[in-house]
Design a protein around this motif. Sequence first.
Motif, PDB file in Angstrom:
ATOM      1  N   VAL A 115       1.434  -1.348  -0.116  1.00  0.00           N
ATOM      2  CA  VAL A 115      -0.034   0.178  -0.263  1.00  0.00           C
ATOM      3  C   VAL A 115       0.741   1.374  -0.303  1.00  0.00           C
ATOM      4  O   VAL A 115       2.101   1.244   1.039  1.00  0.00           O
ATOM      5  N   ILE A 116       0.536   1.718  -0.684  1.00  0.00           N
ATOM      6  CA  ILE A 116       1.298   3.233  -0.607  1.00  0.00           C
ATOM      7  C   ILE A 116       0.645   4.397  -1.148  1.00  0.00           C
ATOM      8  O   ILE A 116      -0.464   4.579  -1.164  1.00  0.00           O
ATOM      9  N   GLU A 125      -2.158  -3.441  11.513  1.00  0.00           N
ATOM     10  CA  GLU A 125      -3.241  -3.902  10.768  1.00  0.00           C
ATOM     11  C   GLU A 125      -3.578  -4.430   9.520  1.00  0.00           C
ATOM     12  O   GLU A 125      -4.338  -4.970   9.243  1.00  0.00           O
ATOM     13  N   LEU A 126      -3.121  -4.009   8.387  1.00  0.00           N
ATOM     14  CA  LEU A 126      -3.004  -4.642   6.956  1.00  0.00           C
ATOM     15  C   LEU A 126      -1.841  -5.976   6.768  1.00  0.00           C
ATOM     16  O   LEU A 126      -2.205  -7.027   5.951  1.00  0.00           O
ATOM     17  N   ASP A 127      -0.734  -5.957   7.791  1.00  0.00           N
ATOM     18  CA  ASP A 127       0.027  -6.891   7.224  1.00  0.00           C
ATOM     19  C   ASP A 127       0.802  -7.223   5.672  1.00  0.00           C
ATOM     20  O   ASP A 127       1.103  -8.501   5.904  1.00  0.00           O
ATOM     21  N   VAL A 128       1.000  -5.379   5.449  1.00  0.00           N
ATOM     22  CA  VAL A 128       1.728  -5.970   4.431  1.00  0.00           C
ATOM     23  C   VAL A 128       3.050  -4.686   4.236  1.00  0.00           C
ATOM     24  O   VAL A 128       2.488  -3.754   5.584  1.00  0.00           O
ATOM     25  N   GLU A 129       3.526  -4.609   3.546  1.00  0.00           N
ATOM     26  CA  GLU A 129       4.492  -3.356   3.397  1.00  0.00           C
ATOM     27  C   GLU A 129       3.209  -2.381   2.670  1.00  0.00           C
ATOM     28  O   GLU A 129       2.777  -1.673   2.340  1.00  0.00           O
ATOM     29  N   VAL A 130       3.648  -1.052   3.862  1.00  0.00           N
ATOM     30  CA  VAL A 130       3.698   0.399   4.325  1.00  0.00           C
ATOM     31  C   VAL A 130       4.564   0.648   3.595  1.00  0.00           C
ATOM     32  O   VAL A 130       5.646   0.881   4.092  1.00  0.00           O
ATOM     33  N   ASN A 176      -0.316   9.114  -0.250  1.00  0.00           N
ATOM     34  CA  ASN A 176       0.078   9.391  -1.322  1.00  0.00           C
ATOM     35  C   ASN A 176       0.869  11.000  -0.279  1.00  0.00           C
ATOM     36  O   ASN A 176       1.630  12.341  -0.782  1.00  0.00           O
ATOM     37  N   GLU A 177       0.267  11.079   0.519  1.00  0.00           N
ATOM     38  CA  GLU A 177       0.952  12.535   1.561  1.00  0.00           C
ATOM     39  C   GLU A 177       2.278  11.444   2.254  1.00  0.00           C
ATOM     40  O   GLU A 177       2.489  10.218   2.840  1.00  0.00           O
ATOM     41  N   GLU A 178       3.179  11.897   3.382  1.00  0.00           N
ATOM     42  CA  GLU A 178       4.413  11.261   4.195  1.00  0.00           C
ATOM     43  C   GLU A 178       3.815  10.937   5.342  1.00  0.00           C
ATOM     44  O   GLU A 178       3.644  11.637   5.978  1.00  0.00           O
ATOM     45  N   LEU A 179       3.618   9.793   5.545  1.00  0.00           N
ATOM     46  CA  LEU A 179       3.270   9.127   6.820  1.00  0.00           C
ATOM     47  C   LEU A 179       4.425   9.896   7.492  1.00  0.00           C
ATOM     48  O   LEU A 179       4.928   9.097   8.102  1.00  0.00           O
ATOM     49  N   SER A 180       3.440   9.674   9.179  1.00  0.00           N
ATOM     50  CA  SER A 180       4.001   9.488  10.413  1.00  0.00           C
ATOM     51  C   SER A 180       3.877   8.236  11.157  1.00  0.00           C
ATOM     52  O   SER A 180       4.422   7.112  10.806  1.00  0.00           O
ATOM     53  N   PRO A 181       5.634   8.004  11.583  1.00  0.00           N
ATOM     54  CA  PRO A 181       6.505   6.786  12.631  1.00  0.00           C
ATOM     55  C   PRO A 181       4.816   6.129  12.267  1.00  0.00           C
ATOM     56  O   PRO A 181       5.040   4.761  12.668  1.00  0.00           O
ATOM     57  N   MET A 182       4.097   6.745  13.954  1.00  0.00           N
ATOM     58  CA  MET A 182       3.430   6.161  14.319  1.00  0.00           C
ATOM     59  C   MET A 182       2.076   5.511  12.811  1.00  0.00           C
ATOM     60  O   MET A 182       1.978   4.115  14.281  1.00  0.00           O
ATOM     61  N   GLN A 183       1.887   6.049  11.964  1.00  0.00           N
ATOM     62  CA  GLN A 183       0.576   5.700  11.396  1.00  0.00           C
ATOM     63  C   GLN A 183       1.608   4.662  10.675  1.00  0.00           C
ATOM     64  O   GLN A 183       0.806   3.942  10.232  1.00  0.00           O
TER      65      GLN A 183
END
Length: 419
Positions: free
Chosen positions: A81-82, A98-103, A84-91
């Motif tokens: 999952v990619i 939750e998703l159990d895949v590469e984020v 569109n904005e830079e995610l925070s470390p916590m996100q």
Amino acid sequence: MTPYNRERGENVKAILVGVEYDHMYYDLHISMEELKELARACQIEVKDVMIQRLSQISPKYYIGKGKVQELKDMLTDDDMVIFNEELSPMQIKNLTDELDVEVSDRSDLILRIFESRAQTKEAKLQVEIARNQYLLPRLAGMKEELYSQQGGSGFRGSGEKQIELDRRVIHRQLVQARRELQSIVKQRQTQRQLRKRNQQKVVCLVGYTNSGKSSLLNYFTDKKVFQEDMLFASLQTASRKVTLKGHKEIIMSDTVGFINQLPHHLVQAFRSTLEEVKEADLLLHVVDSSSAYSDIQIETTQQVLEALGVKDTPVIYVYNKVDKDRYAFLQPHQPYVFVSVKEQINLDKLEELMIETLFKDYELIELYIPYDHGEIFQQIQQTYEFIKEEYLETGIYISFFIDMKQKHKYQQYIYHPLN
């Protein structure tokens, strides 16, 4: 380029996620189209796109909890999952759990592209610094098999102790990379000081990625730089000596292309390279006139230049790719030239405008230097490009272009031909 936790050659698929929220500072549709291009540049196949409308970004997941579950239902084990904005470390941590895949996110994709395109020692160091600055606060949020391969640093990762060890490794790498980069920066500063002493005019090419900057540089020089129709084809700042009409010599420099939401770490890491822009006598702002979003691309470039402290430098707007015939409704910024580097349309007009801007205070001067004033001749020879040089009976006749403010230095040697 292969994502970090995948085997080479495996077909990687991704779902792209964007959020439309109140008081957005960019156009979501344009940004999501760019995200698709960034994914393709990383050889990631776009499987689907998810857009959510929210009043504000969720601090926990970026998207709403219900959308997280909806997203989970769309995924298979090998997807990623990619955002569109830079995610925070916590996100990143919450979404990965939750998703159990590469984020991943937009900043990560841009960093991956930069890593794959960096060729010179300087560019590689700059990307390494940006990558490690991005990675450092995110270690705790990565699953073991994901962060063990991020950035090629050899993290084994399990538990708090391992994360602390990995942080120390990254800190050491950052210190070493910054030290090496500083050495290169000093060399570049010395080169700039030499150009100033020699009164060489410097022209910098700036603009959105894939607007045609490298192609334009290649038109003016015999020593070609890499050019390709793709995002961030050129990361290396290439400087070339260029001779314009009338024997006027300049230094022309290409720069890394900009993009909307360019990661802050990258701007900071490439700041030493972009210092070239601050020292320039003229900027050629190259614009893709065939893009429906050219106005936004211009604005993005202007914002980055402003952040770098570039304010009063003269600018010529070079609207490139007019051969695609999509520029009829553009409202061009002044001063401007419509060109096609590919078809070599109006490049002579661009050259004339460059000369007019750079050398408006210059005039052709003729001097006669007696042979016993050889040190003056050597000083001038090291500083200026001669139009004519002739050795006569008692001295040397020379002609060259000079800034009118400097003319007084050589007043006693002004050549007065006998009538």
